[in-house]
Design an enzyme around this catalytic site. Structure first.
Site, PDB file in Angstrom:
ATOM      1  CB  SER A 293      -0.959  -0.050   1.195  1.00 50.19           C
ATOM      2  OG  SER A 293      -1.946   0.945   1.094  1.00 50.19           O
TER       3      SER A 293
ATOM      4  CG  ASP B  39       7.451   5.027 -11.984  1.00 50.66           C
ATOM      5  OD1 ASP B  39       8.035   3.931 -12.064  1.00 50.66           O
ATOM      6  OD2 ASP B  39       6.222   5.164 -12.160  1.00 50.66           O
TER       7      ASP B  39
ATOM      8  CE  LYS C 195      -5.032  -2.303   1.004  1.00 54.72           C
ATOM      9  NZ  LYS C 195      -5.142  -0.884   0.590  1.00 54.72           N
TER      10      LYS C 195
END
Length: 463
Positions: free
Chosen positions: A298, A309, A323
């Protein structure tokens, strides 16, 4: 949201009174233009009345309605649920960073309670509870038939009281019995130290209202201790089960100067949100390695995905839990709240990690045994849970394939080859009190030192 919650509460109250309020139900059916909705609500009322009239023992109306609501929500996905008033209060206390109980993050699978991760420095962690453990009995009573919330409620309690857990553990020949004394759980959510005087180590164990402020204090003290010798930072998110979305956003923002951090997409396009970084990097450009494993879930995955990224950090370890959904807690005045999955979240490149997880840039195993079939089977993730949401990478973007992978790491030549994927044969077993036995951490430290030692033009590798 308030309007929907009020409608649910009103219908629940009507059924609890033993009547079906025709105008209310009819209005709901008309609003959705679904005659079938009206028929199904009447079916619910008929079943409820039959239970009240003919069940072998008298049934409490509130319990019956709450059970029905719980079943309706838990049947959607593993993370939607009903919180009665007591559970809702407990959740609010826990979010503030203090609660009474054992100190474990759990989910439900196959009728049992599965441990996602014990929280550092809590009764559960000290008693030896491990990620992947299956709790089968509480005080000798089977947990099968209990909802997840009912089991959690039984495990919580006053400080100083005890509870006996029966645990089924992969590799153990017989069930493990643990007697654990409850305590007020004030987990030290951020721990830090210097590794060898030049590498900062920060472990975040969960994301509550105090996490980002604690991270900033840790970074400040690391800089004071290291002086001008600080060469890199390890951000340890292993076995961090997640928590508050806004805290994950703030922590990622702390290390990013610009760009998207995370976005969410809901059922209606207009309900989607996007968070962008503001100028200011508390690590001042130092190279960062983020450690993850199958217990990183999460909010942990939001942070790892954003830094990966943007190439602000190198992600090391094994694939995370996966998740990638957002739960919104919607209060129902006088009746607790519902926790409802309302959106999926996406990393800056547009990746949904729901049921897939974050793939590390560099896979490093904690132990040599992690390559065994039994060890791989123990790494249960979101995709293994019943009714887990599917991953929709690319599905919502016209004429688009799956999102692109992160850009290359651009490490100094030869450095990646020096990373050891697993501990050497005969290496000492991992001991939390001895960082030198933590293979993943040691590989992260060596990688950071290698980046720092590279010629100046290459020192930005990983960004």
């Amino acid at each position: 949201m308030r309007r929907r919650s009020g409608t649910i509460a009103a219908v629940g109250a009507a059924f609890a009174a033993g009547v079906v309020v025709g105008p209310l139900v009819a209005a709901w059916a008309q609003e959705g233009s679904r005659a079938e909705t009206y028929r199904l609500l009447n079916l619910f009322g008929d079943v409820f009345e039959r239970i009240r009239a003919e069940y072998v023992e008298p049934v409490n109306d509130r319990d019956a309605i709450e059970n029905a609501i719980q079943g309706m929500l838990s049947g959607l996905d593993p993370h939607s649920s009903y919180l009665n008033p007591r559970m809702y209060r407990d959740m609010q206390v826990q979010t503030r960073g203090e609660f009474g109980g054992l100190g474990i993050e759990v989910t439900q699978e196959g009728g049992f309670i599965k441990v996602i991760s014990p929280i550092d420095d809590t009764p559960a962690a000290r008693a030896g509870v491990r990620p992947g453990d299956l709790i089968t009995h509480l005080n000798g009573n089977s947990v099968q038939g209990l909802t997840l919330q009912e089991a959690v409620e039984q495990m919580r309690g006053e400080r100083g009281t005890s509870i006996r857990l029966t645990i089924r553990r992969e590799g153990a020949e017989r069930p493990i019995e643990l007697s654990i004394t409850r305590d007020v759980i004030r987990p030290q959510i951020v721990r830090f130290r210097l590794e060898g005087g030049d590498i900062g180590y920060i472990r975040i164990s969960s994301f509550n209202e105090q996490t980002e402020a604690a991270l900033r204090r840790a970074m400040q003290q690391i800089r004071q201790q290291a002086g001008n010798n600080l060469r890199g930072l390890v951000l340890d998110l292993r076995n961090n089960p997640g928590g508050l979305l806004d805290q994950a956003v703030q922590i990622a923002d702390d290390f990013l100067d610009q760009g998207e951090i995370v976005s969410t997409r809901a059922r209606r396009q207009e309900d989607g949100q996007r968070w962008n970084a503001r100028p200011g990097d508390i690590a001042q450009g130092l190279p960062i390695v983020v450690l993850i494993n199958s217990g990183s879930a999460s909010a942990s995955e939001i942070v790892a995905g954003a830094l990966q990224d943007h190439r602000r950090a190198i992600v090391m370890g094994v694939k995370s839990f996966g998740k990638g959904s957002v739960q919104t807690v919607m209060p129902i005045p006088g009746n607790g709240a519902i926790r409802l999955t309302t959106a999926r979240y996406y990393t800056p490149s547009g990746r949904s990690i729901q049921a897939t997880g974050i793939e590390p840039d560099i896979e490093v195993l904690a132990t040599r045994e992690d390559t065994s079939a039994a060890a791989i089977a123990r790494r249960e993730r979101e995709a293994d849970l019943r009714r887990a949401l599917r991953n929709d990478n690319g599905a919502q973007r016209p004429q688009a394939a799956a999102p692109p992978p992160p850009p290359p790491m651009n490490l100094p030549p030869g450095l990646l080859e020096r990373v050891q994927r697993m501990p050497a044969e005969g290496a000492p077993a991992f001991d939390p009190a001895r960082p030198e036995t933590d293979h993943q951490l040691q590989q992260a430290v060596q990688l950071l030192r290698g980046i720092a030692a590279a010629p100046a033009p290459q020192r930005r590798a990983g960004r």
